[in-house]
Design a protein around this motif. Structure first.
Motif, PDB file in Angstrom:
ATOM      1  N   TYR A   1       0.719  -1.192  -0.031  1.00 42.81           N
ATOM      2  CA  TYR A   1       0.283  -0.183  -0.030  1.00 42.81           C
ATOM      3  C   TYR A   1       0.927   1.296  -0.012  1.00 42.81           C
ATOM      4  O   TYR A   1       0.231   2.365   0.261  1.00 42.81           O
ATOM      5  CB  TYR A   1      -1.052   0.162   1.236  1.00 42.81           C
ATOM      6  N   GLY A   2       2.059   1.200  -0.315  1.00 45.33           N
ATOM      7  CA  GLY A   2       2.820   2.123  -0.332  1.00 45.33           C
ATOM      8  C   GLY A   2       4.266   2.175  -1.240  1.00 45.33           C
ATOM      9  O   GLY A   2       4.095   1.250  -2.234  1.00 45.33           O
ATOM     10  N   GLN A   3       5.367   2.955  -1.090  1.00 44.33           N
ATOM     11  CA  GLN A   3       6.150   3.115  -1.880  1.00 44.33           C
ATOM     12  C   GLN A   3       6.910   1.679  -2.416  1.00 44.33           C
ATOM     13  O   GLN A   3       7.522   1.622  -3.333  1.00 44.33           O
ATOM     14  CB  GLN A   3       7.406   4.070  -1.602  1.00 44.33           C
TER      15      GLN A   3
ATOM     16  N   GLY B   1       4.926   7.601 -10.234  1.00 46.38           N
ATOM     17  CA  GLY B   1       5.647   7.401  -8.906  1.00 46.38           C
ATOM     18  C   GLY B   1       4.893   7.617  -7.694  1.00 46.38           C
ATOM     19  O   GLY B   1       5.612   7.383  -6.779  1.00 46.38           O
ATOM     20  N   MET B   2       3.651   7.929  -7.702  1.00 42.67           N
ATOM     21  CA  MET B   2       2.856   7.765  -6.385  1.00 42.67           C
ATOM     22  C   MET B   2       2.202   6.508  -6.214  1.00 42.67           C
ATOM     23  O   MET B   2       1.439   6.008  -7.182  1.00 42.67           O
ATOM     24  CB  MET B   2       1.584   8.858  -6.522  1.00 42.67           C
ATOM     25  N   PRO B   3       2.471   6.039  -5.253  1.00 42.81           N
ATOM     26  CA  PRO B   3       2.143   4.598  -4.646  1.00 42.81           C
ATOM     27  C   PRO B   3       0.447   4.866  -4.802  1.00 42.81           C
ATOM     28  O   PRO B   3      -0.271   5.666  -4.266  1.00 42.81           O
ATOM     29  CB  PRO B   3       2.297   4.376  -3.205  1.00 42.81           C
ATOM     30  N   ALA B   4      -0.378   3.816  -5.509  1.00 43.06           N
ATOM     31  CA  ALA B   4      -1.639   3.857  -5.816  1.00 43.06           C
ATOM     32  C   ALA B   4      -2.750   3.051  -5.581  1.00 43.06           C
ATOM     33  O   ALA B   4      -3.763   2.756  -5.598  1.00 43.06           O
ATOM     34  CB  ALA B   4      -1.911   4.314  -7.492  1.00 43.06           C
ATOM     35  N   LEU B   5      -2.073   1.725  -4.588  1.00 40.92           N
ATOM     36  CA  LEU B   5      -2.989   0.657  -4.311  1.00 40.92           C
ATOM     37  C   LEU B   5      -3.563   1.177  -2.708  1.00 40.92           C
ATOM     38  O   LEU B   5      -2.914   1.079  -2.016  1.00 40.92           O
ATOM     39  CB  LEU B   5      -2.428  -0.687  -4.196  1.00 40.92           C
ATOM     40  N   SER B   6      -4.898   1.484  -2.811  1.00 40.14           N
ATOM     41  CA  SER B   6      -5.496   2.141  -1.488  1.00 40.14           C
ATOM     42  C   SER B   6      -5.829   0.967  -0.714  1.00 40.14           C
ATOM     43  O   SER B   6      -6.317  -0.283  -1.132  1.00 40.14           O
ATOM     44  CB  SER B   6      -6.552   2.824  -1.814  1.00 40.14           C
TER      45      SER B   6
ATOM     46  N   LYS C   1     -12.831  -1.250   0.000  1.00 36.37           N
ATOM     47  CA  LYS C   1     -12.152  -2.473  -0.357  1.00 36.37           C
ATOM     48  C   LYS C   1     -10.962  -2.058  -0.969  1.00 36.37           C
ATOM     49  O   LYS C   1     -10.658  -0.980  -1.159  1.00 36.37           O
ATOM     50  CB  LYS C   1     -13.055  -3.493  -1.546  1.00 36.37           C
ATOM     51  N   GLU C   2      -9.971  -3.064  -1.118  1.00 37.10           N
ATOM     52  CA  GLU C   2      -8.717  -2.839  -1.577  1.00 37.10           C
ATOM     53  C   GLU C   2      -8.894  -2.009  -2.963  1.00 37.10           C
ATOM     54  O   GLU C   2      -9.507  -2.611  -3.656  1.00 37.10           O
ATOM     55  CB  GLU C   2      -7.867  -4.230  -1.787  1.00 37.10           C
ATOM     56  N   ASN C   3      -7.948  -1.057  -3.194  1.00 35.28           N
ATOM     57  CA  ASN C   3      -7.970  -0.414  -4.514  1.00 35.28           C
ATOM     58  C   ASN C   3      -9.355   0.381  -4.723  1.00 35.28           C
ATOM     59  O   ASN C   3      -9.661   0.636  -5.859  1.00 35.28           O
ATOM     60  CB  ASN C   3      -7.681  -1.292  -5.764  1.00 35.28           C
TER      61      ASN C   3
ATOM     62  N   GLY D   1      -0.132   6.647  -1.581  1.00 36.59           N
ATOM     63  CA  GLY D   1       0.331   5.980  -0.135  1.00 36.59           C
ATOM     64  C   GLY D   1       1.466   6.473   0.022  1.00 36.59           C
ATOM     65  O   GLY D   1       1.913   7.329  -0.308  1.00 36.59           O
ATOM     66  N   PRO D   2       1.860   5.691   1.461  1.00 36.58           N
ATOM     67  CA  PRO D   2       3.157   6.068   2.143  1.00 36.58           C
ATOM     68  C   PRO D   2       4.265   5.948   1.260  1.00 36.58           C
ATOM     69  O   PRO D   2       4.697   4.930   0.682  1.00 36.58           O
ATOM     70  CB  PRO D   2       2.890   5.135   3.248  1.00 36.58           C
ATOM     71  N   ALA D   3       5.287   7.125   1.250  1.00 32.03           N
ATOM     72  CA  ALA D   3       6.611   7.020   0.782  1.00 32.03           C
ATOM     73  C   ALA D   3       7.502   7.761   1.625  1.00 32.03           C
ATOM     74  O   ALA D   3       8.011   8.922   1.142  1.00 32.03           O
ATOM     75  CB  ALA D   3       6.420   7.558  -0.644  1.00 32.03           C
TER      76      ALA D   3
END
Length: 183
Positions: A35-37, A45-50, A97-99, A131-133
């Motif tokens: 869910y992050g980097q 470049g942005m983590p995108a799986l919520s 839900k995820e994503n 997401g977190p990075a």
């Protein structure tokens, strides 16, 4: 006496249970890497799986929810708390839900901090879960879910401050969840 108070609370419509927020994507206080980097889904470049989220014990009269994911550990690095996700959620939901950020067209999403000069994305791409990075060390991410007695009507892309303005005087309850993520 305790039984009398509980009966009175039920008659008055007071929710004796506090709303709770949880995620199977947070284990032992840590946000799962996907869910992050360190995951595999990105938008420029942005983590995108919520991350998946679930809540219960919603206050009576809830018409909508507001979700905010924020990183206060980003202040020393960026000069401000980093907003990772702002979502307006229908009142009949009990989970994302995820994503969901990419898959669920019923949630409206605000602009996250990836739109800043440090993130470099445009408004459209930064209107999803980012997401977190953490760039420097482990950071703590705070998820806040607010139950509202109204639906917030906002057209197009929007910022968190606009949502806070619309929420004022309409919060029935809230829940908070924290998760850490390593750089």
């Amino acid at each position: 006496m305790k039984k009398f108070i509980l009966i009175l609370m039920v008659l008055l419509g007071v929710n004796s249970m506090a709303m709770t927020l949880e995620s199977k994507g947070i284990k032992n206080g840590n946000i799962s890497v996907e869910y992050g980097q360190h995951g595999e889904k990105f938008i420029d470049g942005m983590p995108a799986l919520s991350i998946p989220l679930k809540w219960k014990d919603v206050p009576k009269g809830t018409k909508s929810f507001v979700l905010v994911m924020e990183d206060y550990d980003a202040v020393p690095v960026s000069g401000f708390s980093w907003i990772h996700w702002v979502a307006l959620i229908p009142g009949d939901y009990t989970e994302l839900k995820e994503n969901a950020s990419r898959d669920d067209k019923k949630i409206l999403q605000g602009i996250n901090s990836w739109v800043s000069s440090m993130g470099g994305l445009d408004r459209e791409k930064a209107s999803f879960y980012g997401g977190p990075a953490p760039p420097d060390k482990e950071h703590t991410y705070i998820f806040r879910l607010y139950a509202l007695d109204k639906e917030i009507k906002i057209d197009g892309t929007f910022y968190l401050n606009e949502v806070y303005r619309e929420m004022k005087g309409h919060v029935l309850g809230s829940a908070e969840l924290e998760g850490n993520y390593n750089n």
